[in-house]
Design a protein around this motif. Sequence first.
Motif, short mmCIF file in Angstrom:
data_model
loop_
_atom_site.label_atom_id
_atom_site.label_comp_id
_atom_site.label_asym_id
_atom_site.label_seq_id
_atom_site.Cartn_x
_atom_site.Cartn_y
_atom_site.Cartn_z
N HIS A 339 0.83 -1.21 0.00
CA HIS A 339 0.00 0.00 0.00
C HIS A 339 0.86 1.26 0.00
CE1 HIS A 339 -3.34 -2.61 1.93
NE2 HIS A 339 -3.53 -2.51 0.63
N ILE A 340 1.97 1.23 0.73
CA ILE A 340 2.87 2.39 0.75
C ILE A 340 3.50 2.59 -0.62
CG2 ILE A 340 5.08 3.20 1.67
CD1 ILE A 340 4.18 1.97 4.37
N LEU A 341 3.91 1.49 -1.25
CA LEU A 341 4.48 1.62 -2.59
C LEU A 341 3.47 2.24 -3.56
CD1 LEU A 341 6.62 -1.02 -4.44
CD2 LEU A 341 4.82 0.20 -5.63
N ILE A 342 2.22 1.80 -3.47
CA ILE A 342 1.18 2.34 -4.36
C ILE A 342 0.98 3.83 -4.11
CG2 ILE A 342 -1.31 2.28 -4.83
CD1 ILE A 342 -1.09 -0.80 -4.33
N ALA A 343 0.93 4.22 -2.82
CA ALA A 343 0.75 5.64 -2.50
C ALA A 343 1.92 6.48 -2.99
CB ALA A 343 0.57 5.81 -0.99
N LEU A 344 3.13 5.96 -2.83
CA LEU A 344 4.30 6.70 -3.27
C LEU A 344 4.44 6.69 -4.79
CD1 LEU A 344 6.94 5.64 -0.58
CD2 LEU A 344 5.59 7.74 -0.68
N ALA A 345 4.01 5.60 -5.42
CA ALA A 345 4.09 5.52 -6.88
C ALA A 345 3.25 6.60 -7.54
CB ALA A 345 3.65 4.14 -7.36
N ASP A 346 2.19 7.03 -6.86
CA ASP A 346 1.38 8.13 -7.38
C ASP A 346 2.18 9.43 -7.49
OD1 ASP A 346 -0.78 6.41 -7.40
OD2 ASP A 346 -1.63 7.13 -5.51
N ARG A 347 3.30 9.52 -6.76
CA ARG A 347 4.07 10.77 -6.68
C ARG A 347 5.40 10.70 -7.42
NH1 ARG A 347 1.61 13.50 -2.37
NH2 ARG A 347 -0.36 12.41 -1.94
N ARG A 348 5.66 9.59 -8.10
CA ARG A 348 6.93 9.49 -8.82
C ARG A 348 7.04 10.53 -9.92
NH1 ARG A 348 7.41 3.39 -10.71
NH2 ARG A 348 5.21 3.81 -11.06
N GLY A 349 8.30 10.87 -10.25
CA GLY A 349 8.54 11.79 -11.36
C GLY A 349 8.24 13.23 -11.05
N GLN A 350 8.11 13.57 -9.75
CA GLN A 350 7.82 14.95 -9.36
C GLN A 350 9.03 15.63 -8.73
OE1 GLN A 350 4.24 15.05 -6.99
NE2 GLN A 350 3.05 13.85 -8.48
#
Length: 511
Positions: A339-350
């Motif tokens: 779940h943490i990976l999914i939440a952080l994946a939403d913010r990649r590339g920023q």
Amino acid sequence: MNETSFAALRSAAQDIVDEMIADPYGLTSPSVYETARMVASTPWLEGHQQRVEYLLAQQHEDGTWGGPAAYGLVPTLSAVDALLSVAGTQDAPRIAKAVESGLAALADRFPRDAELPDTIAVELLAPWLIEQIDQRLSGMDDRGALPARLDLQADTGTLDKIRELLRRHTSIPEKTWHSLEALGAPAVRSDTVTPTGGAVGASPAATAAWLGEPPHTDAVKASLEYLHRTQARHGGPVSGITSITYFELAWVVAALAGSGLDVDIPAQVADTLRTALGTDGLGAGPGLPSDSDDTSAALHALDLLGKPESVDCLWEYDTGLYFTCFPNERTPSTSTNAHILIALADRRGQGDTRVDGAVERVGDWLVDQQEPDGRWMDKWHASPYYATACGAAAMARLDAPRPSAALDAAVRWVLDTQHADGSWGRWEGTGEETAYALQVLNHQAAPDRRSLEAIRAGRAFLTAHVADGREDTPLWHDKDLYTPVRVIRAEILATLAATRHLADSEQEAGA
């Protein structure tokens, strides 16, 4: 799936959202463990006879209570202790028979060296309940055929340490408030424990332990009102965890958002989650300690709702390799890290290198935790299908060889473990586990014939499950197993909707 049935799915999903908005606590199934604690500690509370009847009705033919195998130990200990506490006071023959068969099951079905599942506070509850039962048996004037004590042993080291902290009026870890009933007399009105809305640790048993025996003063009126309100929800029996407000909101939003079901999520859902987020995130509900699992799920839900919040509250759980769910926890959680990976994946590339680095190393850690056969296991759920669905969802967000191979392995394991009736399940086919298995298969870019056939059969089982109004088997870890009812309904409806295009592909391929 025709338009009428899809419209029915959408309507049922909207009903879940509307019920959720109207209910400030979230809906969880009754608990044998917790209900038994109330029988033993609060015979003065309304609903007592209904709780006794519930325990008698829930006993299995083999004498146990609760889930299969070792999952039955703690609820069976709790039920036997509770019925011993009322033996001779009401319905004596039925109670005596239930106690006798329960004690026989404890002697025969639970080896002394059995490895117990990692349910909440098992290291406190099992030794405490063994103590309780041994004391009751030794104090009986006429035991008849009952033993003088249980032939069970459990390590009391952790229990003794926390009890000593309370005796010294020293603060105990907030997460132990949920199991305060195991700590004995020092727990009564302990000033190191703070009720929220009258509840201690969102637990009826913990709240009753903190209240102590009547008479009660006006100072604890809120806690008494909480107990009256809680027992009324199920007509006497009680849930083990009575507030999953944020957990339910986040999980339902995440399930429905990508399913194609066009449900109306009121703005107050995002407002509630945003308000609850603190510097260390949020917990499952009011009165429960913050944890990274519910925090990451809430952050992901807010992203899906177009109301993103900072992920900075997650960093205090970061060990540098994986994320803990709580500080100083005994075992890490695969589903939490997914779940943490999914939440952080939403913010990649920023431009946040910390986020990008965490996604990569948590992904590596999750791959390392995968079992050789392709499944994942987890501390918060009895079924590998839950952990595998979480792991597969995380792997699907990573474009690299290892995560791709891990997802392929998960798909193979799911395909290899489907039951003849189209369902999936650890012990027997269930709606919840079938939904998780279908979610794994839905992550494939191009499902082959075998996968499409498995999806078709699984969807047929799920459709019947929904149409027949079948109850969902308790599989989630609390002090015993429970069901977050609306969460599971949402997962099932969303899975049926999200996989409909694959079912259509199968029908076309067979034409």
